[in-house]
Design a protein around this motif. Structure first.
Motif, short mmCIF file in Angstrom:
data_model
loop_
_atom_site.label_atom_id
_atom_site.label_comp_id
_atom_site.label_asym_id
_atom_site.label_seq_id
_atom_site.Cartn_x
_atom_site.Cartn_y
_atom_site.Cartn_z
N ARG A 164 66.61 -13.32 15.00
CA ARG A 164 67.20 -12.61 16.14
C ARG A 164 67.84 -13.54 17.18
O ARG A 164 67.18 -14.41 17.75
N VAL A 165 69.12 -13.30 17.45
CA VAL A 165 69.82 -14.02 18.53
C VAL A 165 69.41 -13.39 19.85
O VAL A 165 69.46 -12.17 20.00
N PRO A 166 69.01 -14.20 20.85
CA PRO A 166 68.60 -13.64 22.14
C PRO A 166 69.72 -12.86 22.82
O PRO A 166 70.91 -13.19 22.69
N LYS A 167 69.34 -11.81 23.55
CA LYS A 167 70.24 -10.97 24.33
C LYS A 167 71.29 -10.26 23.46
O LYS A 167 72.44 -10.07 23.86
N CYS A 168 70.86 -9.88 22.26
CA CYS A 168 71.73 -9.13 21.36
C CYS A 168 71.03 -7.88 20.85
O CYS A 168 71.24 -7.47 19.69
N GLY A 169 70.20 -7.28 21.68
CA GLY A 169 69.55 -6.03 21.29
C GLY A 169 68.38 -6.21 20.35
O GLY A 169 67.99 -5.26 19.65
N VAL B 131 72.27 -9.70 14.50
CA VAL B 131 73.19 -8.95 15.35
C VAL B 131 73.74 -9.92 16.39
O VAL B 131 72.98 -10.71 16.96
N VAL B 132 75.04 -9.88 16.61
CA VAL B 132 75.66 -10.76 17.61
C VAL B 132 76.32 -9.91 18.69
O VAL B 132 76.41 -8.69 18.59
N ARG B 133 76.78 -10.61 19.70
CA ARG B 133 77.36 -9.96 20.89
C ARG B 133 78.53 -10.79 21.38
O ARG B 133 78.60 -12.01 21.14
N HIS B 134 79.47 -10.16 22.08
CA HIS B 134 80.58 -10.93 22.64
C HIS B 134 79.99 -12.07 23.47
O HIS B 134 79.15 -11.86 24.35
N PRO B 135 80.40 -13.32 23.20
CA PRO B 135 79.74 -14.49 23.81
C PRO B 135 79.73 -14.50 25.33
O PRO B 135 78.73 -14.91 25.94
N ILE B 136 80.81 -14.05 25.96
CA ILE B 136 80.83 -14.09 27.43
C ILE B 136 79.88 -13.04 27.99
O ILE B 136 79.13 -13.31 28.94
N ARG C 139 77.27 -11.93 26.52
CA ARG C 139 75.92 -12.42 26.23
C ARG C 139 75.51 -13.51 27.22
O ARG C 139 74.37 -13.53 27.71
N TYR C 140 76.42 -14.43 27.55
CA TYR C 140 76.11 -15.51 28.48
C TYR C 140 75.78 -14.96 29.86
O TYR C 140 74.80 -15.37 30.50
N ILE C 141 76.59 -14.01 30.32
CA ILE C 141 76.34 -13.42 31.64
C ILE C 141 75.00 -12.69 31.66
O ILE C 141 74.21 -12.81 32.60
N SER C 142 74.73 -11.93 30.60
CA SER C 142 73.46 -11.21 30.51
C SER C 142 72.28 -12.17 30.52
O SER C 142 71.27 -11.93 31.19
N HIS C 143 72.40 -13.26 29.75
CA HIS C 143 71.30 -14.23 29.68
C HIS C 143 71.10 -14.92 31.02
O HIS C 143 69.96 -15.20 31.42
N TYR C 144 72.18 -15.18 31.74
CA TYR C 144 72.06 -15.84 33.04
C TYR C 144 71.26 -14.97 34.01
O TYR C 144 70.31 -15.44 34.66
N TYR C 145 71.60 -13.69 34.09
CA TYR C 145 70.91 -12.82 35.05
C TYR C 145 69.53 -12.36 34.55
O TYR C 145 68.69 -11.94 35.35
N MET D 243 76.23 -5.86 18.60
CA MET D 243 75.48 -5.14 19.62
C MET D 243 76.34 -4.05 20.25
O MET D 243 75.83 -2.97 20.59
N GLU D 244 77.63 -4.32 20.40
CA GLU D 244 78.53 -3.34 21.01
C GLU D 244 78.70 -2.10 20.13
O GLU D 244 79.19 -1.07 20.60
N HIS D 245 78.33 -2.21 18.86
CA HIS D 245 78.43 -1.08 17.91
C HIS D 245 77.09 -0.95 17.19
O HIS D 245 77.00 -1.11 15.97
N TYR D 246 76.07 -0.65 17.97
CA TYR D 246 74.71 -0.68 17.44
C TYR D 246 74.48 0.42 16.42
O TYR D 246 73.87 0.18 15.36
N ARG D 247 74.95 1.61 16.69
CA ARG D 247 74.76 2.71 15.75
C ARG D 247 75.49 2.43 14.43
O ARG D 247 74.96 2.71 13.35
N ASP D 248 76.68 1.86 14.51
CA ASP D 248 77.40 1.48 13.29
C ASP D 248 76.65 0.39 12.53
O ASP D 248 76.63 0.38 11.29
N THR D 249 76.04 -0.53 13.27
CA THR D 249 75.25 -1.59 12.63
C THR D 249 74.10 -0.99 11.83
O THR D 249 73.85 -1.38 10.68
N LEU D 250 73.41 -0.02 12.43
CA LEU D 250 72.32 0.64 11.71
C LEU D 250 72.84 1.38 10.48
O LEU D 250 72.17 1.43 9.44
N GLU D 251 74.04 1.94 10.59
CA GLU D 251 74.62 2.66 9.46
C GLU D 251 74.86 1.74 8.27
O GLU D 251 74.56 2.09 7.12
N VAL D 252 75.39 0.54 8.54
CA VAL D 252 75.63 -0.42 7.46
C VAL D 252 74.31 -0.93 6.90
O VAL D 252 74.14 -1.03 5.67
N LEU D 253 73.35 -1.25 7.77
CA LEU D 253 72.04 -1.71 7.30
C LEU D 253 71.37 -0.64 6.43
O LEU D 253 70.75 -0.96 5.41
#
Length: 320
Positions: free
Chosen positions: A72-77, A152-157, A159-165, A231-241
């Motif tokens: 699991r990548v941090p801050k990616c749901g 699961v990954v997330r748009h890097p910027i 993710r960075y902002i989320s991790h900072y706060y 992460m931005e398309h979590y429901r779609d991610t579950l669909e593929v999984l």
């Protein structure tokens, strides 16, 4: 009785065939364990699956679908994913295993060997789900089979902002950049890069702006990861999984869930700070775009395959 010359001829051919077969298997990841986890009678089937997996097919066939690793990548749901997985494990009967039980870090080879022994010392007839914030480990280089991987990954910027706060700082990100405390330079080491979770534990994987790390991360995604969702398309991610790994994720899209560890409020980030982030995150952004395009193809492919299966079932029912 065979002629002695003919017997020698047959023996030499058998030896040559055995040497060729050994070389053939070794060149493909060795699927033979140095520590007792051998392929046994299923080796040919697993080797064929390995060949299928490394073609350019959109829908990746997992080689070992009963051993699944979510690094699991941090801050990616990932907190949300684990809550879903706990529910699914009760429904489908697979085991949940936290890799932190073998230690906080796995940088050294000895630590990785300990993790491998702990991971694969389990019944093969059961399904096992493993999770941890951990960089990719090539288990075949340690003499073990390669499990199936997801992430699961997330748009890097974002993710960075989320991790900072998430760390609850005393100043905004703009203030931190203005003071110089948050400024980073290409060539520096950063253990928080998203692509490092796919590149691995080598030092170059954590160097900001390293092109080799980017290329290795892409190659690992293509060769080892069944699914890398967004992460931005979590429901779609579950669909593929759910489509690719039904033994773990069947009915996952039917579960109601909420996103956990979401910050309620974050100050707006200035264009100047965003521009600075874009500059040093060039490789991170390129990796994200690579994963996004791959996932988009997987999503379309899984939906098309699902529709074909439904149409085939409908035709059989009409025929009956």
């Amino acid at each position: 009785m065979l002629n002695p010359v003919l017997r020698i001829f047959l023996l030499l051919n058998a030896v040559a065939l055995a040497l060729w077969l050994a070389s053939f298997l070794t060149s493909r990841g060795a699927f033979l364990s140095l520590r007792g986890r051998q392929t046994g009678s299923t080796g040919l089937r697993e080797l064929q699956a390995f060949e299928r997996r490394n073609r350019s097919d959109v829908i990746v066939t997992p080689v070992y679908p009963r051993f699944l690793v979510y690094n699991r990548v941090p801050k990616c749901g990932s907190a949300t994913m684990l809550r879903l997985i706990r529910s699914l494990s009760r429904r489908h009967g697979f085991t949940l295993n936290n890799m932190r039980d073998t230690g906080l870090t796995h940088m050294a080879r000895e630590q990785q060997l300990k993790l491998a022994e702990w991971t694969f010392n389990r019944p093969e007839h059961q399904s096992h789900f493993f999770f941890k914030h951990i960089y990719f480990i090539n288990f075949t280089k340690l003499g073990y089979m390669e499990p199936s991987w997801i992430n699961v990954v997330r748009h890097p910027i974002s993710r960075y902002i989320s991790h900072y706060y998430y760390r609850q700082p005393t100043e905004s990100l703009d203030e931190c950049y203005a003071s110089g405390s948050c400024r980073v330079r290409k060539g520096e080491i950063s253990r928080g890069l998203q692509l490092t979770y796919f590149c691995g534990h080598d030092t170059f994987c954590s160097i900001i702006g390293n092109r080799r790390a980017l290329q290795v991360a892409k190659q690992v995604v293509e060769s080892a990861y069944v699914v890398v969702g967004l992460m931005e398309h979590y429901r779609d991610t579950l669909e593929v999984l759910q489509h690719v790994l039904p033994g773990f994720f069947s009915k996952s899209t039917a579960i109601e869930y909420v996103n956990w560890n979401v910050q309620k409020k974050k100050p707006a980030t200035s264009n100047a700070t965003l521009a600075a982030l874009h500059f040093w995150m060039k490789e991170e952004l390129e990796f994200y775009e690579f994963v996004r395009q791959r996932f988009s193809l997987q999503l379309r492919g899984s939906r098309a395959e699902r529709d074909r299966l439904r149409a085939a079932r409908a035709r059989r029912l009409d025929h009956d």
